[in-house]
Design a protein around this motif. Structure first.
Motif, PDB file in Angstrom:
ATOM      1  N   ALA A  20      23.229  15.741  47.518  1.00 49.10           N
ATOM      2  CA  ALA A  20      23.328  15.166  46.178  1.00 49.10           C
ATOM      3  C   ALA A  20      24.120  16.062  45.243  1.00 49.10           C
ATOM      4  CB  ALA A  20      21.926  14.928  45.614  1.00 49.10           C
ATOM      5  N   SER A  21      24.272  17.342  45.621  1.00 49.08           N
ATOM      6  CA  SER A  21      25.018  18.297  44.795  1.00 49.08           C
ATOM      7  C   SER A  21      26.414  18.556  45.329  1.00 49.08           C
ATOM      8  CB  SER A  21      24.248  19.622  44.718  1.00 49.08           C
ATOM      9  OG  SER A  21      22.942  19.419  44.225  1.00 49.08           O
ATOM     10  N   GLY A  22      26.847  17.760  46.304  1.00 44.87           N
ATOM     11  CA  GLY A  22      28.163  17.938  46.882  1.00 44.87           C
ATOM     12  C   GLY A  22      28.101  18.356  48.336  1.00 44.87           C
ATOM     13  N   PRO A  23      29.237  18.307  49.050  1.00 46.91           N
ATOM     14  CA  PRO A  23      29.244  18.626  50.480  1.00 46.91           C
ATOM     15  C   PRO A  23      29.134  20.128  50.733  1.00 46.91           C
ATOM     16  CG  PRO A  23      31.468  18.151  49.717  1.00 46.91           C
ATOM     17  CD  PRO A  23      30.556  17.878  48.558  1.00 46.91           C
ATOM     18  N   VAL A  24      28.575  20.461  51.908  1.00 49.33           N
ATOM     19  CA  VAL A  24      28.448  21.842  52.360  1.00 49.33           C
ATOM     20  C   VAL A  24      29.137  21.960  53.709  1.00 49.33           C
ATOM     21  CG1 VAL A  24      26.859  23.695  52.967  1.00 49.33           C
ATOM     22  CG2 VAL A  24      26.219  22.058  51.179  1.00 49.33           C
ATOM     23  N   ASP A  25      30.047  22.915  53.838  1.00 52.09           N
ATOM     24  CA  ASP A  25      30.748  23.100  55.104  1.00 52.09           C
ATOM     25  C   ASP A  25      29.783  23.547  56.190  1.00 52.09           C
ATOM     26  OD1 ASP A  25      33.150  22.440  53.921  1.00 52.09           O
ATOM     27  OD2 ASP A  25      33.718  24.523  53.500  1.00 52.09           O
ATOM     28  N   ALA A  26      29.989  23.015  57.397  1.00 47.63           N
ATOM     29  CA  ALA A  26      29.091  23.368  58.502  1.00 47.63           C
ATOM     30  C   ALA A  26      29.754  23.076  59.833  1.00 47.63           C
ATOM     31  CB  ALA A  26      27.780  22.600  58.393  1.00 47.63           C
ATOM     32  N   ASP A  27      30.064  24.140  60.590  1.00 47.78           N
ATOM     33  CA  ASP A  27      30.471  23.949  61.981  1.00 47.78           C
ATOM     34  C   ASP A  27      29.290  23.487  62.807  1.00 47.78           C
ATOM     35  OD1 ASP A  27      33.028  25.065  61.427  1.00 47.78           O
ATOM     36  OD2 ASP A  27      32.170  27.071  61.607  1.00 47.78           O
ATOM     37  N   LEU A  28      28.108  23.936  62.414  1.00 46.18           N
ATOM     38  CA  LEU A  28      26.881  23.671  63.157  1.00 46.18           C
ATOM     39  C   LEU A  28      25.753  23.460  62.154  1.00 46.18           C
ATOM     40  CD1 LEU A  28      25.700  25.635  66.276  1.00 46.18           C
ATOM     41  CD2 LEU A  28      24.142  25.383  64.357  1.00 46.18           C
ATOM     42  N   VAL A  29      24.890  22.473  62.442  1.00 50.97           N
ATOM     43  CA  VAL A  29      23.755  22.160  61.576  1.00 50.97           C
ATOM     44  C   VAL A  29      22.466  22.306  62.383  1.00 50.97           C
ATOM     45  CG1 VAL A  29      22.617  20.398  60.164  1.00 50.97           C
ATOM     46  CG2 VAL A  29      25.120  20.565  60.180  1.00 50.97           C
ATOM     47  N   VAL A  30      21.484  22.997  61.807  1.00 51.29           N
ATOM     48  CA  VAL A  30      20.170  23.125  62.426  1.00 51.29           C
ATOM     49  C   VAL A  30      19.155  22.411  61.541  1.00 51.29           C
ATOM     50  CG1 VAL A  30      18.352  24.688  63.182  1.00 51.29           C
ATOM     51  CG2 VAL A  30      20.746  25.332  63.479  1.00 51.29           C
ATOM     52  N   LEU A  31      18.376  21.535  62.138  1.00 46.40           N
ATOM     53  CA  LEU A  31      17.339  20.817  61.402  1.00 46.40           C
ATOM     54  C   LEU A  31      16.017  21.567  61.535  1.00 46.40           C
ATOM     55  CD1 LEU A  31      18.137  17.125  62.456  1.00 46.40           C
ATOM     56  CD2 LEU A  31      18.913  18.354  60.429  1.00 46.40           C
ATOM     57  N   GLY A  32      15.483  21.991  60.398  1.00 44.90           N
ATOM     58  CA  GLY A  32      14.192  22.670  60.374  1.00 44.90           C
ATOM     59  C   GLY A  32      13.281  22.005  59.371  1.00 44.90           C
ATOM     60  N   LEU A  33      13.128  20.698  59.506  1.00 46.25           N
ATOM     61  CA  LEU A  33      12.414  19.888  58.516  1.00 46.25           C
ATOM     62  C   LEU A  33      10.936  19.717  58.828  1.00 46.25           C
ATOM     63  CD1 LEU A  33      15.190  17.188  58.058  1.00 46.25           C
ATOM     64  CD2 LEU A  33      14.475  18.885  56.376  1.00 46.25           C
ATOM     65  N   GLY A  34      10.439  20.490  59.770  1.00 46.39           N
ATOM     66  CA  GLY A  34       9.038  20.355  60.131  1.00 46.39           C
ATOM     67  C   GLY A  34       8.845  19.422  61.310  1.00 46.39           C
ATOM     68  N   VAL A  35       7.595  19.211  61.671  1.00 45.87           N
ATOM     69  CA  VAL A  35       7.280  18.413  62.849  1.00 45.87           C
ATOM     70  C   VAL A  35       6.194  17.397  62.532  1.00 45.87           C
ATOM     71  CG1 VAL A  35       7.941  20.240  64.459  1.00 45.87           C
ATOM     72  CG2 VAL A  35       5.569  20.110  63.637  1.00 45.87           C
ATOM     73  N   ALA A  36       6.107  16.401  63.388  1.00 41.87           N
ATOM     74  CA  ALA A  36       5.036  15.406  63.345  1.00 41.87           C
ATOM     75  C   ALA A  36       4.387  15.360  64.722  1.00 41.87           C
ATOM     76  CB  ALA A  36       5.594  14.036  62.975  1.00 41.87           C
ATOM     77  N   PRO A  37       3.118  14.962  64.799  1.00 43.18           N
ATOM     78  CA  PRO A  37       2.467  14.923  66.118  1.00 43.18           C
ATOM     79  C   PRO A  37       3.133  13.916  67.045  1.00 43.18           C
ATOM     80  CG  PRO A  37       1.115  13.828  64.456  1.00 43.18           C
ATOM     81  CD  PRO A  37       2.220  14.503  63.721  1.00 43.18           C
TER      82      PRO A  37
END
Length: 443
Positions: free
Chosen positions: A227-244
């Motif tokens: 929402a604040s603009g794009p962020v450069d990323a060769d690689l993205v890691v998702l660390g948004l938590g887990v669900a059962p």
């Protein structure tokens, strides 16, 4: 004919149960079905593998399938995914991934240890190339392949919880330019905001571009859209938590517990006779609030898996519940918590006094003394300890174990202050930080 125990899931809660069941019942036929490539490994070590602190993926493997067959006579079948459970006929529908076929397997006893699944919000491009989760050794292998291919000059980590912070540090150590994005006002949502702010200050010192209050809107090749603009990323890691990862049990008709996990009792028994569950897919009881909770930690998975295994093997064991005690190290700080946070105490209807202090890791005059922020919550009126948090320098985090022990023993703030704890200027200050925090709840 011997009874057959089938275990769904071959990591901490699954293999711990299987090996303990074997110790109790040498006659059992035990089959473990694991949909991934690896079993019995330390998922908690993945960030340190990615950083290079751990030398090889194989170092995280505790036992191979052949080890388990030889030592415990356990039939371990990797790349076998259970896709259905019939509780009435006591049969499983299993997809043998590599053979591309479906088979059926009966059971007398069943243990569900399917763990958790990473949160992946329904955002444009989230399943595109260059976007990775951190859950299994297969995930770790994919990340290592990306690192070795040189695709990590600019890394964006989405989510500033335990895994997000650890992965951000891992790529800093790899020499990457790291951006850490989180929609919350402070990192580490399990901490109270006044403690989370110390974490934010610390990680910014290590050239991590921390962007808080920033909501991710989607992904495109080479960048993350926010929402604040794009962020450069060769690689993205998702660390948004887990669900059962509990759907296989709930769809079969097992009773649901906290946050969509499988409901179990103190012996890890589900709502159906002869069917057990443990680990991240099963709920438990919080020792302070008495409420049903879901705590996805390796310590809990191993302990509840042991309890399930002892009972499956004909013995008797019970699990007393959790405090949610956890610790991690990010860059040069250690972060720890136990018991209830302020928000959790409010939700449980428990009134409390708060004690917060700024202390040091050693006597203040001793070379190498570093800052340490500690916080204690004590129930109003009774003084019973109900929670605490810590953010401090190297060698400070394990202090949380003293507080966790005190909470488990239902000690009061006064009793914690009076504990006869060790002191030497090179090791600790005269008054432990948690003792000082507890003392401040009394004034």
């Amino acid at each position: 004919m011997a009874d057959r125990l089938v275990v769904i899931g071959g990591d901490a809660a699954g293999m711990t149960a299987a090996t303990n069941a074997r110790r109790g019942r040498p006659d059992l036929e035990i089959v473990v079905l694991e949909k991934g490539t690896y079993v019995s490994y330390s998922a908690c070590g993945i960030p340190y593998l990615v950083s290079g602190s751990v030398g090889a993926l194989e170092d995280l493997i505790v036992r191979t399938p052949q080890d388990l067959r030889d030592a415990f006579r356990i039939d371990v079948r990797t790349r076998h995914e259970v896709v259905g459970i019939d509780l009435d006929t006591r049969r499983l529908e299993v997809r043998a991934v590599d053979q591309e076929r479906t088979l059926h397997l009966g059971f007398d006893l069943l243990h569900i240890a399917t763990g958790s699944r990473p949160m992946r919000p329904d955002l444009p491009g989230i399943d595109g190339p260059g976007i990775y989760g951190v859950q299994t050794l297969d995930d770790a292998r994919a990340l290592l392949d990306a690192v070795e291919a040189g695709r990590c000059r600019a890394v964006t980590v989405v989510g500033a919880g335990y895994i997000g912070l650890e992965m951000a540090e891992a790529f800093v150590l790899r020499g990457a330019k790291v951006t850490l994005v989180d929609s919350n006002a402070q990192p580490m949502g399990t901490l109270d905001p006044d403690m989370g702010v110390h974490v934010g200050h610390a990680i910014r010192r290590f050239d991590i571009d921390l962007r808080l209050g920033t909501r991710v809107q989607g992904f495109e090749p080479g960048r993350v859209l926010t929402a604040s603009g794009p962020v450069d990323a060769d690689l993205v890691v998702l660390g948004l938590g887990v669900a059962p990862n509990s759907a296989i049990g709930l769809d079969a008709g097992l009773e649901a517990g906290a946050k969509g996990a499988i409901k179990v009792d103190h012996r890890q028994r589900t709502s159906r006779e002869g069917i057990y569950s443990a680990g991240d897919c099963a709920d438990t009881i919080h020792q302070v609030s008495g409420q049903r909770v879901l705590v996805a930690l390796g310590t809990v998975a191993n302990k509840t898996g042991r309890v399930a295994g002892v009972n499956l093997g004909g013995g008797y064991a019970s699990f007393p519940g959790v405090l949610g005690t956890a610790v991690t190290r990010v860059c040069d700080i250690e972060i720890a918590r136990t018991g209830l946070s302020m928000a959790q105490a409010d939700a449980a209807g428990i009134e409390y006094e708060v004690g917060s202090v700024e202390a040091t890791t050693r006597a203040g005059y001793y070379p190498g003394a570093k800052p340490l922020h500690a916080k204690v919550l004590a129930e109003r009126g009774t003084g019973r300890l109900i929670g605490g948090q810590l953010v401090g320098a190297d060698r400070s985090g394990k202090r949380i174990d003293t507080l966790a022990t005190a909470i488990t023993a239902r000690m009061t703030a006064t009793q914690l202050v009076d504990l006869d704890l060790a002191y030497a200027p090179a090791v600790s200050p005269l008054w432990d930080a948690f003792q000082l925090a507890a003392r401040s709840t009394l004034s």
